[in-house]
Scaffold this motif. Structure first.
Motif, short mmCIF file in Angstrom:
data_model
loop_
_atom_site.label_atom_id
_atom_site.label_comp_id
_atom_site.label_asym_id
_atom_site.label_seq_id
_atom_site.Cartn_x
_atom_site.Cartn_y
_atom_site.Cartn_z
N GLN A 26 -24.96 10.47 -21.86
CA GLN A 26 -23.68 10.10 -22.41
C GLN A 26 -23.89 8.90 -23.33
O GLN A 26 -24.99 8.65 -23.79
N SER A 27 -22.82 8.15 -23.59
CA SER A 27 -22.92 6.99 -24.47
C SER A 27 -23.81 5.94 -23.84
O SER A 27 -24.02 5.91 -22.63
N GLY A 28 -24.33 5.06 -24.68
CA GLY A 28 -25.23 4.03 -24.16
C GLY A 28 -25.31 2.85 -25.09
O GLY A 28 -24.42 2.61 -25.90
N THR A 29 -26.40 2.10 -24.96
CA THR A 29 -26.62 0.88 -25.75
C THR A 29 -27.93 0.99 -26.52
O THR A 29 -28.81 1.78 -26.16
N TRP A 60 -32.60 3.44 -27.43
CA TRP A 60 -31.26 3.81 -26.99
C TRP A 60 -31.32 4.12 -25.50
O TRP A 60 -32.14 4.93 -25.06
N SER A 62 -29.10 5.41 -22.23
CA SER A 62 -27.88 6.06 -21.82
C SER A 62 -27.13 5.21 -20.80
O SER A 62 -27.73 4.49 -20.00
N ALA A 63 -25.80 5.32 -20.83
CA ALA A 63 -24.98 4.60 -19.87
C ALA A 63 -25.07 5.24 -18.49
O ALA A 63 -24.62 4.66 -17.50
N TYR A 68 -33.35 7.67 -21.92
CA TYR A 68 -33.52 6.79 -23.07
C TYR A 68 -34.28 7.52 -24.17
O TYR A 68 -34.95 8.53 -23.93
#
Length: 230
Positions: A26-29, A60, A62-63, A68
């Motif tokens: 999903q979304s991450g940083t 990157w 993942s949340a 990654y």
């Protein structure tokens, strides 16, 4: 290959587990790390003929699910190339009481000489655990076809790091590389790492191998490097 085929199977397992994790990402940083050192050492041999190099990667995370992905570059001196690019993907999880990092990567040398095999796929499995204050890591890496003349290879190593103070730690590693169409060797390193700030660190490390080859790549070397994360 003289190493057990089970080590190869362990590394190949990453190629099946990583895509499964990506399917649920999903979304991450995103974070960045850059660095420079007096020699580009990987698995205790030089990739830059003993010369200084720079490197950097964007990661990157993942949340969820520990997935990654990473894009990276490094300067080097191999096969006529002075730049290497790489793409990684991986999953961080837990296994039998260890923190596990399963990774696959594609690496390529830019503008390598004609006839020099300048790209490769690799898999890596890291198992880490902290015992008291000591952080330990077992690593297995495998490639079906290495760079240059190297064909199939396996690298296995054991690493440990111990904090002397909140900012200063000592660490060491010993590993063995089994290679087709190239020399097998044991590599080792030991050094100290100091956190100048939470984002800036310095590492001074001695590297060596038992190959006894009269080439720059296998010469013993003390390497100093800086790393900055943001």
């Amino acid at each position: 290959m003289r190493l057990s085929s089970s080590l190869i199977a362990l590394a190949i397992a990453a190629t099946t587990l990583v895509p499964a994790g990506l399917a649920h990402a999903q979304s991450g940083t995103i974070n960045f790390t850059v660095g420079a050192a007096s020699d580009n050492r990987q698995r205790d041999i030089s990739k830059s003929e003993g010369k200084a190099y720079t490197w950097g990667h964007a990661t990157w995370n993942s949340a969820a699910n520990g997935v990654y992905a990473q894009a990276a570059y490094e300067t080097l001196d191999m096969g006529g190339a002075d730049l290497g690019l790489a793409a990684f993907t991986g999953v961080r999880t837990e296994f039998a009481g260890f923190n596990a990092d399963l990774q696959i990567s594609y690496k390529a040398l830019i503008d390598a000489n004609a006839g020099f095999d300048g790209d490769t796929f690799e898999t890596k499995v890291d198992l880490t655990r902290t015992v008291g204050k000591t952080r330990t890591r077992l690593r297995a890496e495998y490639s079906p076809d290495g760079l240059g003349v190297t064909e199939q290879w396996v690298w296995v190593s054991a690493y440990a790091a111990y904090p002397i103070t909140r900012k200063l730690s000592v660490s060491g590693e010993i590993g063995y590389r089994d290679q087709e169409n190239n020399v097998d060797y044991t590599g080792y390193n030991a050094g100290v790492t100091y956190a100048i700030t939470p984002k800036l660190g310095v590492d001074v490390r001695w590297h060596g191998t038992d190959a006894n080859l009269p080439v720059e790549a296998h010469k013993d070397s003390v390497v100093a490097g800086l790393t900055y994360s943001f």
